[in-house]
Design an enzyme around this catalytic site. Structure first.
Site, PDB file in Angstrom:
ATOM      1  N   ARG A 165       1.895  13.633   7.242  1.00 40.06           N
ATOM      2  CA  ARG A 165       2.382  14.067   8.344  1.00 40.06           C
ATOM      3  C   ARG A 165       3.947  14.131   7.948  1.00 40.06           C
ATOM      4  O   ARG A 165       4.702  14.950   8.931  1.00 40.06           O
ATOM      5  CB  ARG A 165       2.362  12.991   9.314  1.00 40.06           C
ATOM      6  CG  ARG A 165       1.116  13.077  10.097  1.00 40.06           C
ATOM      7  CD  ARG A 165       0.767  11.605  10.881  1.00 40.06           C
ATOM      8  NE  ARG A 165       0.457  10.597  10.036  1.00 40.06           N
ATOM      9  CZ  ARG A 165      -0.091   9.286  10.439  1.00 40.06           C
ATOM     10  NH1 ARG A 165       0.020   9.040  11.568  1.00 40.06           N
ATOM     11  NH2 ARG A 165      -0.364   8.534   9.629  1.00 40.06           N
TER      12      ARG A 165
ATOM     13  N   LYS B  85       5.182  10.155   0.329  1.00 37.49           N
ATOM     14  CA  LYS B  85       5.830   9.639   1.562  1.00 37.49           C
ATOM     15  C   LYS B  85       6.829   8.438   1.024  1.00 37.49           C
ATOM     16  O   LYS B  85       8.116   8.532   1.498  1.00 37.49           O
ATOM     17  CB  LYS B  85       4.971   9.209   2.607  1.00 37.49           C
ATOM     18  CG  LYS B  85       5.701   8.552   3.832  1.00 37.49           C
ATOM     19  CD  LYS B  85       4.661   8.447   4.702  1.00 37.49           C
ATOM     20  CE  LYS B  85       3.949   7.273   4.817  1.00 37.49           C
ATOM     21  NZ  LYS B  85       2.998   7.203   6.059  1.00 37.49           N
TER      22      LYS B  85
ATOM     23  N   GLU C  68      -7.573   1.958  16.549  1.00 37.22           N
ATOM     24  CA  GLU C  68      -6.593   2.920  16.049  1.00 37.22           C
ATOM     25  C   GLU C  68      -6.424   4.011  17.240  1.00 37.22           C
ATOM     26  O   GLU C  68      -7.306   4.279  18.025  1.00 37.22           O
ATOM     27  CB  GLU C  68      -7.178   3.943  14.641  1.00 37.22           C
ATOM     28  CG  GLU C  68      -7.358   3.061  13.307  1.00 37.22           C
ATOM     29  CD  GLU C  68      -5.911   2.309  13.168  1.00 37.22           C
ATOM     30  OE1 GLU C  68      -4.786   2.964  13.158  1.00 37.22           O
ATOM     31  OE2 GLU C  68      -5.983   1.297  13.174  1.00 37.22           O
TER      32      GLU C  68
ATOM     33  N   LEU D 249       0.955  -1.065  -0.016  1.00 40.16           N
ATOM     34  CA  LEU D 249      -0.070   0.064  -0.074  1.00 40.16           C
ATOM     35  C   LEU D 249       0.765   1.252  -0.074  1.00 40.16           C
ATOM     36  O   LEU D 249       1.613   1.506   0.905  1.00 40.16           O
ATOM     37  CB  LEU D 249      -1.016   0.020   1.130  1.00 40.16           C
ATOM     38  CG  LEU D 249      -1.706  -1.296   1.357  1.00 40.16           C
ATOM     39  CD1 LEU D 249      -2.760  -1.016   2.802  1.00 40.16           C
ATOM     40  CD2 LEU D 249      -2.549  -1.614   0.177  1.00 40.16           C
TER      41      LEU D 249
ATOM     42  N   THR E  91      -7.007   2.492   4.152  1.00 44.44           N
ATOM     43  CA  THR E  91      -6.026   1.106   4.011  1.00 44.44           C
ATOM     44  C   THR E  91      -6.896   0.078   3.406  1.00 44.44           C
ATOM     45  O   THR E  91      -6.265  -0.461   2.482  1.00 44.44           O
ATOM     46  CB  THR E  91      -5.390   1.071   5.187  1.00 44.44           C
ATOM     47  OG1 THR E  91      -6.041   1.012   6.396  1.00 44.44           O
ATOM     48  CG2 THR E  91      -4.228   1.913   5.455  1.00 44.44           C
TER      49      THR E  91
ATOM     50  N   SER F   4      51.058  17.933  -6.077  1.00 43.09           N
ATOM     51  CA  SER F   4      50.020  18.623  -5.091  1.00 43.09           C
ATOM     52  C   SER F   4      49.283  19.831  -5.758  1.00 43.09           C
ATOM     53  O   SER F   4      50.205  20.416  -6.419  1.00 43.09           O
ATOM     54  CB  SER F   4      50.761  18.970  -3.557  1.00 43.09           C
ATOM     55  OG  SER F   4      51.121  17.993  -3.048  1.00 43.09           O
TER      56      SER F   4
ATOM     57  N   ALA G 243      53.767  20.384  -8.824  1.00 44.42           N
ATOM     58  CA  ALA G 243      52.917  20.922  -7.679  1.00 44.42           C
ATOM     59  C   ALA G 243      52.087  22.089  -8.324  1.00 44.42           C
ATOM     60  O   ALA G 243      52.928  23.151  -8.885  1.00 44.42           O
ATOM     61  CB  ALA G 243      53.818  21.338  -6.487  1.00 44.42           C
TER      62      ALA G 243
END
Ligand code: UD1
Ligand code: CA
Length: 429
Positions: A14, A21, A159, A7, A78, A376, A394
């Site tokens: 939220r 989500k 719930e 699902l 749901t 470097s 370098a």
């Protein structure tokens, strides 16, 4: 026969997000991918995912996966979502009335495949119409509570928003994973209503109707609380991330990887690490990175997608590597960015080297051949090649296409060839 239904149609109010989500990333991949991988490991003959909110975004996040998408146009709860899933599998279920229909909420990324296997086995042994997954939680807040009768049978599921104070004190909760005997779901679904705090069709009510009708409702209680953590909010997402991160780090350590400080090590899902590799503190390794054995990574290293390190590679402090290959025994020890690079064996990339891979329009590749020594502070402007055994001085800036031939030495800004070396095909263009 096993049909799985995940699902995933809800918006996830939220989360306070424009992103559905189930697409929020959790250790590098969407929350839903974790659930899908777990369910897939059970080997269902048919995998249905119920989508709704921004469903094309969700569907397009899983290209090439063997999924039957079912659209729940309005998110009525749901049970309604589960019904959409069952309808999408109607042909298979009516051909196999004893098929198991596993329904799992899409926001339970920590569930283990062993747990779902046990749920399915208990369902079969009990010859039940419905089997639900439950858990005793120290803090049951936010979950549906299981109410049992004197014989211990499931009588009701309430719930949080519908529960009395006494019911809220019950610690056995509904996890959000259910197995239905193929034909059983539809009959009980037809009997439920929306008379509850949310005005929704609750999947839990389908279970309750089955129990009230006297059919067999069995349950399996999972011992590890951490497995049932759901993601309703971003705070829960952070908690779930931490649990999963620790779980994955434990697996690496069991397989022979040393992790100096698990608290400061962040490794996403889908990373391969060979034996006897050492990961030092404050390291982030993203999804899909591959690391050989005997490597040393960190402290303060960031390895991004597309990175592959061969055995014995050593990557150190404040180094970021993206979409690059680093060969056997090569070193990038300090303060460097390597993007779109192909680094051969026994190469030394000096402190502060930058692979300038992006000119503002396109990204190009930098090749550093075996045994080269990049001094470097070198900037390598892609596309460019530093040939086998070549040296850059370098602070040199090697411009694009100004390849340094094998054995050559280049210095300065922009870099000039101080020594031609022995390369022929790689000469300057
Ligand atoms: C649900 C359970 C609750 C359980 C909890 C734990 C119900 C009524 N309650 O509550 O008992 O303790 O999970 O996991 O089932 N979804 C849809 N379509 C919808 C509504 C939801 O696809 O119309 C999906 C969501 O995307 C989500 C999953 O179903 O992945 C669960 O929905 P969510 O709103 O998180 O349910 P909870 O309130 O957590
Ligand atoms: Ca939830």
């Amino acid at each position: 026969m096993l049909v799985s239904v995940i699902l995933a149609a809800g918006k996830g109010t939220r989360m306070r997000s424009d992103l559905p989500k189930v697409l929020h990333p959790l250790l590098g991949v969407p929350i839903l991918e974790h659930v899908l991988d777990t369910v897939e490991a059970l080997g269902p003959q048919l995998k249905v995912v119920v989508v709704g909110y921004k469903h094309t975004d969700v569907e397009e996040s899983f290209p090439g996966r063997d999924i039957r998408w079912s659209l729940q146009a309005d998110q009525l709860g749901t049970a309604h979502a589960a019904n959409c899933g069952v309808e999408a599998a109607a042909a298979e279920i009516s051909a196999n009335p004893d098929a198991q229909v596993l329904v799992v909420n899409g926001d339970l990324p920590l569930l283990r495949v062993e747990t779902l296997k046990a749920l399915s086995a208990i369902h079969r042994e009990a010859d039940a119409a419905v089997t639900i997954l439950t858990c005793e939680k120290a803090d049951p807040t936010g979950y549906g509570r299981i109410i049992r009768d004197a014989q211990g049978r499931v009588r009701d599921i309430v719930e949080e928003n519908d529960a009395t104070e006494a019911e809220k004190r019950l610690r056995e909760i509904n996890v959000g994973a259910y197995v239905f005997r193929g034909g059983a779901f539809l009959g009980f679904y037809a009997r439920i209503g929306r008379d509850n705090a949310q005005g929704e069709l609750y999947l839990t009510d389908v279970v309750v109707k089955a129990a009230q009708a006297g059919t067999r409702v069995s349950s399996f209680k999972v011992a590890d609380e951490a497995e049932v953590a759901q993601v309703n909010s971003r705070i829960e997402l952070a908690r779930v991330t931490d649990i999963l991160r620790t779980r994955l780090l434990d697996e690496y350590m069991r397989s022979g990887v040393t992790i100096y400080d698990p608290r400061t090590t962040y490794i996403e899902k889908g990373v391969r690490i060979g034996r006897d590799t050492h990961i030092l503190p404050f390291t982030m390794i993203e999804h899909g990175v591959e690391i050989g054995s005997g490597c040393e990574i960190g402290p303060f290293t960031h390895l991004r997608p597309g990175t592959r390190l061969d055995d014995g590679a050593s990557i150190g402090n404040f180094v970021e590597i993206k979409n690059s290959k680093v060969g056997h025994d090569s070193k990038v020890r300090h303060l460097s960015y390597v993007g779109d690079g192909l680094i051969g064996q026994k190469v030394n990339i000096g402190a502060g080297t930058i692979f300038a891979n992006y000119d503002g329009k396109v990204k190009s590749t930098t090749v550093v051949e075996d045994e080269a020594f990049v001094g470097s502070g070198t900037v390598l402007v892609a596309p460019v090649t530093v040939g086998k055994g070549a040296i850059t001085g370098a602070g040199s800036v090697v411009l694009k296409n100004r390849n340094v031939p094998a054995g050559g030495v280049a210095v300065g800004v922009p870099a000039q060839l101080l020594k031609e070396g022995k390369g022929s095909s790689n000469s300057r263009s």
